[in-house]
Design a protein around this motif. Sequence first.
Motif, PDB file in Angstrom:
ATOM      1  N   LEU A   4     -16.677  10.677 -26.476  1.00  0.00           N
ATOM      2  CA  LEU A   4     -16.822  12.120 -26.270  1.00  0.00           C
ATOM      3  C   LEU A   4     -17.330  12.431 -24.879  1.00  0.00           C
ATOM      4  N   GLU A   5     -18.320  11.698 -24.410  1.00  0.00           N
ATOM      5  CA  GLU A   5     -18.841  11.940 -23.059  1.00  0.00           C
ATOM      6  C   GLU A   5     -17.750  11.735 -22.017  1.00  0.00           C
ATOM      7  N   SER A  32     -21.349  17.656 -28.888  1.00  0.00           N
ATOM      8  CA  SER A  32     -22.001  16.411 -29.269  1.00  0.00           C
ATOM      9  C   SER A  32     -21.438  15.988 -30.627  1.00  0.00           C
ATOM     10  N   THR A  33     -21.379  14.690 -30.854  1.00  0.00           N
ATOM     11  CA  THR A  33     -20.847  14.197 -32.123  1.00  0.00           C
ATOM     12  C   THR A  33     -21.730  14.593 -33.303  1.00  0.00           C
ATOM     13  N   LEU A 112     -10.935  17.235 -28.484  1.00  0.00           N
ATOM     14  CA  LEU A 112     -12.360  17.499 -28.662  1.00  0.00           C
ATOM     15  C   LEU A 112     -12.729  17.589 -30.144  1.00  0.00           C
ATOM     16  N   LEU A 115     -13.347  14.567 -32.147  1.00  0.00           N
ATOM     17  CA  LEU A 115     -14.574  13.823 -31.851  1.00  0.00           C
ATOM     18  C   LEU A 115     -15.834  14.566 -32.304  1.00  0.00           C
ATOM     19  N   LEU A 116     -15.637  15.641 -33.100  1.00  0.00           N
ATOM     20  CA  LEU A 116     -16.773  16.408 -33.627  1.00  0.00           C
ATOM     21  C   LEU A 116     -16.741  16.325 -35.163  1.00  0.00           C
TER      22      LEU A 116
END
Length: 195
Positions: A4-5, A32-33, A112, A115-116
């Motif tokens: 994610l970063e 953020s995850t 995105l 990844l959440l």
Amino acid sequence: MSVLEDLLTQVRACRICEEHLPLGPRPVVRASTTAKLLVVGQAPGTKVHASGTPWDDQSGKRLRQWLGLDATTFYDASQTAIVPMGFCYPGKGKSGDLPPRPECARHWHQQLLDLLPNIQLTLLIGKYAQDGFLKHAARPTLTETVANWHEYLPHYMPLPHPSPRNQFWLRRHPWFEADAVPALQQLVSDLVKKT
């Protein structure tokens, strides 16, 4: 660096629609995850473009009031992800800002969102976000979609834009602040740990 970063670094370096942006690219996004709440608006305004901080204006102040969150909790990316429909200021139109550029959602959103994994509630602020996420389930108008907010739970909560320009809409639809906002505050309170 996490996946994610790494993706956020790519997003912040994005120049896909640079030629269409009057102030140039400055993607504004936070994630953020571990985030449980996702805030999806339309696109940054000029003040947010200047600061690089999402919802850093009067609209953001009202949004935080609707959510019952202080700024520290709202901006805690470990709890709240902020992924607008367009990541950069799109420019000025005849009656306010131009619509968000479509390239962001097409190119970045699914990457995105994948990844959440902990998002439990997505706030869809304004017609662009509602149409983008709800697709055929969105009603013909923002007012109809927001008036039927309870039908989109538990995953989505459609909201009007909290802009000061929306005072007239809020006055004409007092049920929103009387009924929807308290329900929203309870939902958010159940998800987000206030500091």
